[in-house]
Design an enzyme around this catalytic site. Structure first.
Site, PDB file in Angstrom:
ATOM      1  N   SER A  18     -35.930  14.615  15.518  1.00 38.70           N
ATOM      2  CA  SER A  18     -36.217  14.971  14.133  1.00 38.70           C
ATOM      3  C   SER A  18     -37.705  14.803  13.861  1.00 38.70           C
ATOM      4  O   SER A  18     -38.357  13.932  14.441  1.00 38.70           O
ATOM      5  CB  SER A  18     -35.392  14.092  13.188  1.00 38.70           C
ATOM      6  OG  SER A  18     -35.543  14.514  11.855  1.00 38.70           O
ATOM      7  N   ASP A  19     -38.222  15.640  12.986  1.00 37.37           N
ATOM      8  CA  ASP A  19     -39.615  15.522  12.579  1.00 37.37           C
ATOM      9  C   ASP A  19     -39.722  16.024  11.150  1.00 37.37           C
ATOM     10  O   ASP A  19     -38.908  16.844  10.709  1.00 37.37           O
ATOM     11  CB  ASP A  19     -40.526  16.347  13.499  1.00 37.37           C
ATOM     12  CG  ASP A  19     -41.988  16.001  13.281  1.00 37.37           C
ATOM     13  OD1 ASP A  19     -42.397  14.907  13.730  1.00 37.37           O
ATOM     14  OD2 ASP A  19     -42.696  16.787  12.644  1.00 37.37           O
ATOM     15  N   GLN A  20     -40.728  15.510  10.425  1.00 33.75           N
ATOM     16  CA  GLN A  20     -40.845  15.864   9.017  1.00 33.75           C
ATOM     17  C   GLN A  20     -42.310  15.960   8.604  1.00 33.75           C
ATOM     18  O   GLN A  20     -43.150  15.197   9.080  1.00 33.75           O
ATOM     19  CB  GLN A  20     -40.155  14.802   8.165  1.00 33.75           C
ATOM     20  CG  GLN A  20     -40.155  15.085   6.677  1.00 33.75           C
ATOM     21  CD  GLN A  20     -39.449  14.003   5.906  1.00 33.75           C
ATOM     22  OE1 GLN A  20     -39.884  12.865   5.874  1.00 33.75           O
ATOM     23  NE2 GLN A  20     -38.338  14.352   5.290  1.00 33.75           N
TER      24      GLN A  20
END
Length: 193
Positions: free
Chosen positions: A69-71
């Site tokens: 996951s990345d944001q």
């Protein structure tokens, strides 16, 4: 036998979100360069990095599902990172005041048996109140959100900064879209219930 679940993240926030589904998992530090590519859009960036994080774990076990996951946070068409200093946090919240900011969260699930990934990007919109400098400084001094993109923690006092939150899953704002993850896991034959 259900596959082993691995979270490609050492983020305590992502780990606590994943704990909500009450299944055992291991957390492993991903190894990838997070530098944006030239002219890369925020949604392309987070999708690419989520998949890279999942693939970077180098797991040899053929019965694993690895979550990446990345944001990023975007204010006025500009990617905003973690402020790291009080001064930068104040500036970020001044820019966000009265605005709608967007969080783009990339999610990727790698099946180590098939080596196939499913990857997506979810948007979450945060509508900020009109904030005074005093309110911003008080908030920062109370919560010290220096390691949070956008300079706030929505799961704490940060909720006082907003008029409205808009998105499919409130967990997306913290960095791991659980509703979509559960759907992905089920498509891989992994049931959380």
């Amino acid at each position: 036998m259900q596959p082993k679940l691995i979270l490609a993240s050492t983020s305590p926030f992502r780990q606590s979100i994943l704990e909500k589904i009450q299944v055992p998992f291991d957390a492993i530090s991903p190894n990838c360069d997070e530098t944006p590519q030239e002219n890369e859009s925020p949604n392309s960036l987070v999708a690419r990095l989520a998949e890279q994080k999942a693939r970077s774990c180098n797991i040899k076990d053929p019965n694993c599902l690895i979550i990446g996951s990345d944001q990023v946070c975007v204010i006025n068409n500009k990617i905003i990172g973690k402020p790291l200093t009080r001064e930068k946090a104040i500036k970020q919240l001044q820019e966000a005041s009265g605005q709608v900011i967007t969080f783009y969260t990339g999610l990727s699930l790698l099946n180590t048996t098939t080596m196939i990934t499913e990857t997506l990007c979810e948007e979450f919109h945060v509508h900020f109140r009109q904030l005074t400098t005093q309110q911003i400084e008080n908030y920062i001094d109370k919560e010290m959100p220096l390691y949070c993109a956008g300079s706030f923690k929505c799961e704490g006092l940060g909720i006082a900064l907003f008029n409205k939150l808009e998105g499919k899953d409130p967990n997306t704002l913290i960095g791991l879209p659980l509703i979509s993850l559960i759907d992905m896991l089920e498509r891989q034959g992994f049931s959380v219930l």
